[in-house]
Enzyme design. Structure first.
Site, mmCIF file in Angstrom:
data_model
loop_
_atom_site.group_PDB
_atom_site.id
_atom_site.type_symbol
_atom_site.label_atom_id
_atom_site.label_comp_id
_atom_site.label_asym_id
_atom_site.label_seq_id
_atom_site.Cartn_x
_atom_site.Cartn_y
_atom_site.Cartn_z
ATOM 1 N N HIS A 1 -2.264 -5.341 1.400
ATOM 2 C CA HIS A 1 -3.254 -6.084 1.302
ATOM 3 C C HIS A 1 -3.116 -7.575 0.919
ATOM 4 O O HIS A 1 -2.156 -7.524 0.086
ATOM 5 C CB HIS A 1 -4.288 -5.479 0.440
ATOM 6 C CG HIS A 1 -5.422 -6.282 -0.052
ATOM 7 N ND1 HIS A 1 -6.660 -6.498 0.651
ATOM 8 C CD2 HIS A 1 -5.650 -7.114 -1.302
ATOM 9 C CE1 HIS A 1 -7.423 -7.065 -0.078
ATOM 10 N NE2 HIS A 1 -6.908 -7.786 -1.088
ATOM 11 N N TYR B 1 -12.434 -2.269 -4.116
ATOM 12 C CA TYR B 1 -12.847 -2.323 -2.490
ATOM 13 C C TYR B 1 -14.291 -2.463 -2.596
ATOM 14 O O TYR B 1 -14.965 -2.100 -1.460
ATOM 15 C CB TYR B 1 -11.986 -1.578 -1.702
ATOM 16 C CG TYR B 1 -10.875 -1.853 -1.377
ATOM 17 C CD1 TYR B 1 -10.565 -2.858 -0.518
ATOM 18 C CD2 TYR B 1 -9.759 -1.032 -1.632
ATOM 19 C CE1 TYR B 1 -9.176 -3.303 0.004
ATOM 20 C CE2 TYR B 1 -8.303 -1.333 -1.069
ATOM 21 C CZ TYR B 1 -8.374 -2.420 -0.325
ATOM 22 O OH TYR B 1 -7.019 -2.760 0.055
ATOM 23 N N PHE C 1 -15.846 2.815 6.805
ATOM 24 C CA PHE C 1 -14.415 3.332 6.442
ATOM 25 C C PHE C 1 -14.141 3.221 5.134
ATOM 26 O O PHE C 1 -13.066 3.743 4.614
ATOM 27 C CB PHE C 1 -13.220 2.277 7.251
ATOM 28 C CG PHE C 1 -13.642 0.726 6.997
ATOM 29 C CD1 PHE C 1 -13.020 0.386 5.564
ATOM 30 C CD2 PHE C 1 -14.250 -0.002 7.677
ATOM 31 C CE1 PHE C 1 -13.235 -1.012 5.460
ATOM 32 C CE2 PHE C 1 -14.418 -1.199 7.428
ATOM 33 C CZ PHE C 1 -13.936 -1.672 6.372
ATOM 34 N N LYS D 1 0.749 -1.217 -0.060
ATOM 35 C CA LYS D 1 -0.062 0.015 -0.034
ATOM 36 C C LYS D 1 0.933 1.380 -0.058
ATOM 37 O O LYS D 1 1.930 1.149 0.132
ATOM 38 C CB LYS D 1 -0.890 -0.054 1.140
ATOM 39 C CG LYS D 1 -1.832 -1.192 1.219
ATOM 40 C CD LYS D 1 -2.790 -1.107 2.265
ATOM 41 C CE LYS D 1 -4.082 -2.118 2.230
ATOM 42 N NZ LYS D 1 -4.977 -1.961 3.212
ATOM 43 N N ARG E 1 -1.335 -14.397 4.240
ATOM 44 C CA ARG E 1 -2.214 -13.937 5.397
ATOM 45 C C ARG E 1 -1.119 -13.837 6.713
ATOM 46 O O ARG E 1 -1.511 -13.001 7.377
ATOM 47 C CB ARG E 1 -3.592 -14.790 5.361
ATOM 48 C CG ARG E 1 -4.316 -14.703 4.290
ATOM 49 C CD ARG E 1 -5.171 -13.483 3.863
ATOM 50 N NE ARG E 1 -6.017 -13.115 5.080
ATOM 51 C CZ ARG E 1 -6.649 -12.052 5.168
ATOM 52 N NH1 ARG E 1 -6.614 -11.092 4.129
ATOM 53 N NH2 ARG E 1 -7.834 -11.872 6.143
ATOM 54 N N GLU F 1 -9.183 -11.169 -7.838
ATOM 55 C CA GLU F 1 -8.406 -10.076 -7.381
ATOM 56 C C GLU F 1 -7.282 -10.024 -8.520
ATOM 57 O O GLU F 1 -6.818 -8.900 -9.035
ATOM 58 C CB GLU F 1 -8.068 -9.928 -6.083
ATOM 59 C CG GLU F 1 -9.023 -9.658 -5.069
ATOM 60 C CD GLU F 1 -8.319 -9.425 -3.741
ATOM 61 O OE1 GLU F 1 -7.312 -9.873 -3.136
ATOM 62 O OE2 GLU F 1 -9.421 -9.206 -2.612
ATOM 63 N N ARG G 1 2.765 -6.332 9.023
ATOM 64 C CA ARG G 1 2.003 -5.362 9.546
ATOM 65 C C ARG G 1 2.607 -4.663 11.053
ATOM 66 O O ARG G 1 2.484 -3.583 11.279
ATOM 67 C CB ARG G 1 0.568 -5.429 9.817
ATOM 68 C CG ARG G 1 -0.149 -5.421 8.022
ATOM 69 C CD ARG G 1 -1.361 -5.855 8.222
ATOM 70 N NE ARG G 1 -2.228 -5.930 7.099
ATOM 71 C CZ ARG G 1 -3.225 -6.554 6.740
ATOM 72 N NH1 ARG G 1 -3.849 -7.413 7.255
ATOM 73 N NH2 ARG G 1 -3.780 -6.263 5.685
HETATM 74 P P1 CMP Z 1 -7.296 -4.506 3.541
HETATM 75 O O1 CMP Z 1 -6.981 -6.107 3.687
HETATM 76 O O2 CMP Z 1 -6.914 -3.811 2.352
HETATM 77 O O3 CMP Z 1 -8.963 -4.612 3.376
HETATM 78 C C1 CMP Z 1 -9.874 -3.544 3.789
HETATM 79 C C2 CMP Z 1 -9.033 -2.390 4.154
HETATM 80 O O4 CMP Z 1 -9.773 -1.800 5.010
HETATM 81 C C3 CMP Z 1 -8.171 -3.180 5.526
HETATM 82 O O5 CMP Z 1 -7.104 -3.790 4.779
HETATM 83 C C4 CMP Z 1 -7.847 -1.908 6.369
HETATM 84 O O6 CMP Z 1 -6.764 -1.382 5.807
HETATM 85 C C5 CMP Z 1 -9.002 -0.851 6.023
HETATM 86 N N1 CMP Z 1 -10.165 -0.590 7.287
HETATM 87 C C6 CMP Z 1 -10.132 0.406 7.937
HETATM 88 N N2 CMP Z 1 -10.822 0.254 8.805
HETATM 89 C C7 CMP Z 1 -11.335 -0.981 8.825
HETATM 90 C C8 CMP Z 1 -12.133 -1.771 9.820
HETATM 91 N N3 CMP Z 1 -12.778 -1.333 10.898
HETATM 92 N N4 CMP Z 1 -12.099 -3.279 9.480
HETATM 93 C C9 CMP Z 1 -11.418 -3.648 8.678
HETATM 94 N N5 CMP Z 1 -10.589 -2.854 7.639
HETATM 95 C C10 CMP Z 1 -10.629 -1.700 7.866
#
Ligand code: CMP
Length: 137
Positions: free
Chosen positions: A115, A49, A57, A9, A85, A126, A102
Site C-alpha cells: 500500500h 482503511y 471489498f 502487506k 506510486r 497515514e 505489484r
Molecule cells: P490499497 O492501496 O491498500 O488500498 C485499498 C485496498 O483495497 C487496495 O490496495 C486493494 O488491495 C484492496 N481492494 C480490493 N478490491 C478493490 C477494488 N475493487 N478497488 C480498489 N481496491 C481494492
C-alpha cells in the site's frame, strides 16, 4: 522534501520479499525515515482503511490485512509519494506495468503486496496513524 507511507502487506511479508521491496525504494532514491514490522489488530485495519468502509471489498480487505504481520515505513525524498506510486504499479497486479512491485510480487487485487499513500495530504495522516515524530529520523 516529501514523506509518504508504505505498507508491505501480509502476502509479501509471508513471501520473505521485504528486503527486495525496501531495496526498490532505496534504489529509486527514497530514504527509509522510519520502519516497523507489526501485527495489525482488527481495529487498526478498520481505522486505517475507514475511507473504504462502505466499499464491498472492505471486509475482505480487513481480514487480509490482519492475516499476518506487515512492515510499515515512512519513505522520504523529492516527490516521494508519486515515486512510490510509480514503483508500486496499478492496484490490480494484472494491470500493473512490468517491473513494478505489484507486477513482480503481487498475486491479486487483495493480496497486492504493498500500500502507498495516494496524496501528500493522506500521507501526512497515514504517517501519523503509525508513527510518532520521535520515531521518524
Ligand atoms: P490499497 O492501496 O491498500 O488500498 C485499498 C485496498 O483495497 C487496495 O490496495 C486493494 O488491495 C484492496 N481492494 C480490493 N478490491 C478493490 C477494488 N475493487 N478497488 C480498489 N481496491 C481494492
Amino acid at each position: 522534501m516529501e514523506q509518504t507511507l508504505s505498507i508491505i502487506k501480509p502476502d509479501a511479508v509471508a513471501k520473505n520479499v521485504v528486503g527486495k521491496i525496501l531495496d526498490r525504494f532505496e534504489s529509486a532514491g527514497l530514504r527509509i525515515a522510519a520502519t516497523r514490522k507489526m501485527q495489525l489488530s482488527r481495529a487498526d485495519a478498520e481505522a486505517f482503511y475507514a475511507v473504504h468502509a462502505e466499499r464491498p471489498f472492505f471486509g475482505e480487505l480487513v481480514e487480509f490485512m490482519i492475516s499476518g504481520p506487515v512492515v510499515v515505513s515512512v519513505l522520504e525524498g523529492v516527490n516521494a509519494m508519486s515515486i512510490n506510486r510509480d514503483l508500486m504499479g496499478a492496484t490490480n497486479p494484472k494491470e500493473a506495468a512490468a517491473g513494478t512491485i505489484r507486477a513482480d510480487f503481487a498475486d491479486s487485487i487483495d493480496a497486492n503486496a504493498v500500500h502507498g499513500s495516494d496524496s501528500v495530504e493522506n500521507a501526512a495522516n497515514e504517517i501519523k496513524f503509525f508513527f510518532s515524530d520521535r520515531e521518524i529520523c
